[in-house]
Write an enzyme that holds these catalytic residues in place. Structure first.
Site, PDB file in Angstrom:
ATOM      1  N   GLU A  33       0.760  -1.135   0.076  1.00 22.02           N
ATOM      2  CA  GLU A  33       0.070  -0.069  -0.077  1.00 22.02           C
ATOM      3  C   GLU A  33       0.986   1.213  -0.025  1.00 22.02           C
ATOM      4  OE1 GLU A  33      -2.984   0.021   3.092  1.00 22.02           O
ATOM      5  OE2 GLU A  33      -4.239  -1.534   1.662  1.00 22.02           O
ATOM      6  N   GLU A  69      -6.473  -7.573  -0.541  1.00 25.05           N
ATOM      7  CA  GLU A  69      -6.879  -7.508   0.830  1.00 25.05           C
ATOM      8  C   GLU A  69      -8.371  -7.116   0.750  1.00 25.05           C
ATOM      9  OE1 GLU A  69      -5.000  -4.688   3.488  1.00 25.05           O
ATOM     10  OE2 GLU A  69      -3.025  -5.310   2.599  1.00 25.05           O
TER      11      GLU A  69
HETATM   12  C1  GLA Z   1      -4.231  -2.198   5.069  1.00 25.68           C
HETATM   13  C2  GLA Z   1      -2.779  -2.860   5.064  1.00 25.68           C
HETATM   14  C3  GLA Z   1      -2.649  -3.954   6.209  1.00 25.68           C
HETATM   15  C4  GLA Z   1      -3.778  -4.101   7.201  1.00 25.68           C
HETATM   16  C5  GLA Z   1      -4.956  -3.485   6.702  1.00 25.68           C
HETATM   17  C6  GLA Z   1      -6.075  -3.491   7.895  1.00 25.68           C
HETATM   18  O1  GLA Z   1      -4.927  -2.479   3.999  1.00 25.68           O
HETATM   19  O2  GLA Z   1      -2.321  -3.234   3.839  1.00 25.68           O
HETATM   20  O3  GLA Z   1      -1.485  -4.204   6.196  1.00 25.68           O
HETATM   21  O4  GLA Z   1      -3.048  -2.857   7.880  1.00 25.68           O
HETATM   22  O5  GLA Z   1      -4.842  -2.302   6.165  1.00 25.68           O
HETATM   23  O6  GLA Z   1      -7.449  -3.106   7.575  1.00 25.68           O
END
Ligand code: GLA
Ligand code: GLA
Length: 689
Positions: A163, A320
């Site tokens: 991210e 995710e």
């Molecule tokens: C982000 C991060 C993950 C985690 C999620 C929690 O997407 O990439 O590592 O912290 O949020 O929702």
């Protein structure tokens, strides 16, 4: 810049496996657990039908405990275990969270806020995108990982950082200042060009040396708006530069392994212009979390839809989402029965060929210990794990549609990061305008009418769309104005709104009356904006008994083309009697303007009329409109209709032909209505041609 779709490579499944299958899995953080747990993890993954995990995302401190000490033993063991269990690995480059030894030795990699405060270690992603010191250490780690695992049979893809820009998109440090100067020099070439673009005649801001340029740090009053806009462009580009740097190391050492990074097309996350990023990865990956509220499901669909178009209509990777609650909202709601599968399948409907979660096993310690996972604190004897296993089975049944692309809709919503950034800057007619909310409201109106709409980035091309809605298309450079004009002259139906067509790429107002760049196309002219105060509403007469209600904004619209029609006029306030919603026909095409914020309900009525005039009708049977979302994927042989129940009640959808890949009919007849459980999803295969 026109977005080029990503090259379209996909996971390299272990052992040359080519049978179509979904990537199903999660972030896997084995370093949080004793090694006795690892074999149990793999056994449970197999039970759940997991086919891939993302590994080592936050493992830097474990892999490289000191500058010249490397510890790959544990990771070798996990990679081997996963491979023995038939699970592929999306291996992270582990650069997301620099270890304490690095930040202690090199505090100059820590980001700095606009007011000069250091962002200290203690969480994650505390690094400056432009730090040469960070870059050197990160690339050394990437190099070491790539060499170590180049030939590992579990390695299916590389996952750059994590991210990018989640916490560190805006850095105002001296490194950032240096890089911003170089960026501005490359963009403008000369100080004269920069001074013109930034409008530095205003407030005595004229630059006479590149060294004088700074990021828009804490200032006495409103910082220069073009400087602010350019800093947003630069900050997105700086992270993109980091992505490219890691990717280039990986491509050099392992050219056959695809590279991706997880985008955050979701809610108000806006720092990264993913339309520029998509072509830089081998396949697009996205992270999405449901944002509670009345438009939660619409927002999920909107984000997945846009992600699919960033991917050029090809399959993409949901890297995710959550099995249930997250940990980062004021109140973190658990998902209701059926939501886990419904949310996952809605992403699949919009083109995801991968369904992954954060994370595999819920952490016992750390900031995310209350964030849901595939294996919750309660263990595998739990409703969540049972739902996870059921979803794994369902995805295996849906394998025949893996590889199919998006099936274009007849209508589109145009989405533009630069208009988002520019329209919400300070010192504007109102500070209440929300770009993405307006776009989402239009999308909700399409959903209410049961008409499919694609969400496409500016530059993707308007060809093939009968209707294009461009909400708050604020920043319109000359070439975009020409593209929209050509679209309308070619028979397209354009719809735009308040505060559109106002500025060029330098954030300079188009002169002669609003909406500047789109004035002639729309056949209207506005001398002065009339934003509405908080709590105020204005009545509109659209010929219906109920009428419409506008908030946020209004415009003193004059028709300059006498052939333009007024679809609604103001019925109260200072503008009473004046046009509020207009439409100018141009041969086969048209250009419509909505001068106020109508909200989902109001937009639904207006949109119905505009779609009707353009001859665009719903494919979904009337009984299901609003309650069911229809999304269509297709390959060379068949279309796949996804019917997604948006409600918590059962819904019957009559008159839909096709073989069911998921779901059931309410009777034995082949044309019996499709019966959707509460939050249920049915998938029909409909042969083409
Ligand atoms: C982000 C991060 C993950 C985690 C999620 C929690 O997407 O990439 O590592 O912290 O949020 O929702
Ligand atoms: C003050 C300043 C002006 C201008 C106006 C705007 O009066 O002196 O330069 O900024 O505010 O309201």
């Amino acid at each position: 810049m026109s977005p080029a779709p990503s090259p379209g490579r996909w996971l390299r499944w272990p052992d040359g496996e080519t049978t179509p299958r979904f990537a199903y899995g999660a972030d896997y953080n084995p370093e949080q657990w004793p090694r006795e747990v690892w074999p149990e993890d793999v056994a449970l993954m197999r039970e759940a039908g997991v086919t891939v995990v993302s590994l080592a995302i936050f493992s830097w401190a474990r892999i490289q405990p000191a500058e010249d000490t490397w510890d790959f033993g544990w990771l070798d063991e996990v990679m081997d275990l996963l491979h023995a269990g038939g699970i592929a690995v999306d291996l992270a480059t582990a650069t997301a969270s620099p270890p304490p030894w690095l930040t202690a030795r090199h505090p100059e990699i820590l980001p700095v806020t606009a007011s000069g405060e250091t962002v200290w270690p203690g969480a994650r992603q505390h690094w400056r995108p432009t730090s040469p010191v960070f870059r050197e250490h990160a690339l050394r780690l990437v190099d070491a990982l790539a060499r170590r695992y180049a030939d590992h049979p579990a390695l299916a893809a590389w996952h750059v950082n994590n991210e990018l820009g989640c916490h560190n998109v805006y850095d105002y440090s001296d490194d950032a200042a240096r890089a911003f100067r170089a960026w501005a020099r490359a963009r403008y070439g000369s100080l004269d060009a920069l001074n013109h673009a930034w409008g530095t005649a205003f407030w005595s801001q004229r630059y006479t040396d590149w060294e004088q340029l700074l990021p828009p740090r804490l200032a006495a009053s409103h910082p220069n708006p073009t400087q602010q806009l350019d800093f947003k462009r630069f900050s997105s580009d700086a992270l993109l530069d980091h992505l490219r740097a890691e990717r280039d190391v990986l491509r050099r050492l392992t050219p056959e392994v695809p590279v991706t990074t997880n985008f955050m097309v979701m809610g108000e996350t806006r720092g990264m212009n993913y339309a520029d990023w998509a072509a830089e990865v081998d396949f697009v990956a996205n992270d999405h979390y449901v944002l509670p509220g009345p438009q939660a499901l619409d927002e999920l669909s909107f984000s997945a839809n846009l992600t699919g178009h960033l991917a050029g209509g090809r399959p993409w990777f949901l890297m995710e989402h959550a099995t249930s609650a997250v940990n980062w909202q004021p109140v973190n709601l658990a998902k209701e029965p059926g939501e886990l599968a419904r949310d996952s399948l809605l992403h699949v409907a919009h083109g995801a060929d991968a369904v992954c979660f954060f994370q595999w096993r819920q952490s016992a310690a750390g900031a995310e210990k209350y964030h849901s996972a595939m294996v919750p604190h309660a263990g595998s004897d739990s409703e969540v794990f049972r739902s996870v296993v059921a979803l794994g089975r369902q995805l295996a049944e849906l394998a025949p549609l893996v590889g199919s692309g998006r099936h274009p809709a007849r209508a589109a919503i145009l989405f533009d990061w630069e208009s988002w950034w520019a329209s919400e800057q300070d010192s504007h007619p109102t500070s209440r305008l929300r770009y993405r909310q307006e776009a989402l409201d239009w999308y909700s109106a399409f959903l209410a009418l049961g008409v499919r709409a694609d969400v496409i980035p500016v530059g993707a091309g308007l060809h093939g769309y009968d209707v294009v809605v461009a909400p708050v298309l604020h920043l319109v450079p000359g070439p975009l104005a020409k593209e929209l004009t050509r679209y309308v002259e070619g028979g397209g139906h354009l719809v735009t709104t308040y505060f559109s067509g106002i500025v060029d790429e330098n954030d300079h107002a188009w002169l002669g009356g609003y909406p500047g760049a789109l004035r002639d196309l729309l056949g209207i002219r506005i001398e002065e904006f009339a934003p509405l105060p908080d709590g105020a509403a204005v009545a509109l007469d659209d010929g219906t008994e109920a009428g419409l209600t506008g908030t946020l904004w209004s415009d003193r619209v004059e028709l300059t083309d006498p052939t333009a029609e007024v679809l609604a006029s103001y019925a109260s306030g200072a503008l009473a009697g004046r046009p509020a919603v207009t439409r100018r026909g141009t041969g086969a095409g048209s250009a419509a303007y909505v001068s106020t914020r109508l909200g989902v309900e109001g937009l639904t009525g207006v949109l119905a009329r505009l779609l009707d005039a353009a001859g665009v009708t719903a494919e979904l049977p009337e009984a299901a409109r609003g309650r069911v979302e229809l999304v269509v994927r297709a390959d060379a042989e068949a279309a796949y209709w996804f019917l997604v129940n948006r409600t918590a009640e059962p819904v019957e959808v009559p008159d839909v032909a096709g073989d069911l890949l998921a779901g059931r009919r309410s009777g034995a007849a082949p044309d019996a209505p499709v019966r959707l459980d509460p939050r249920g999803v049915a998938v029909l295969r409909r042969p083409l041609g």
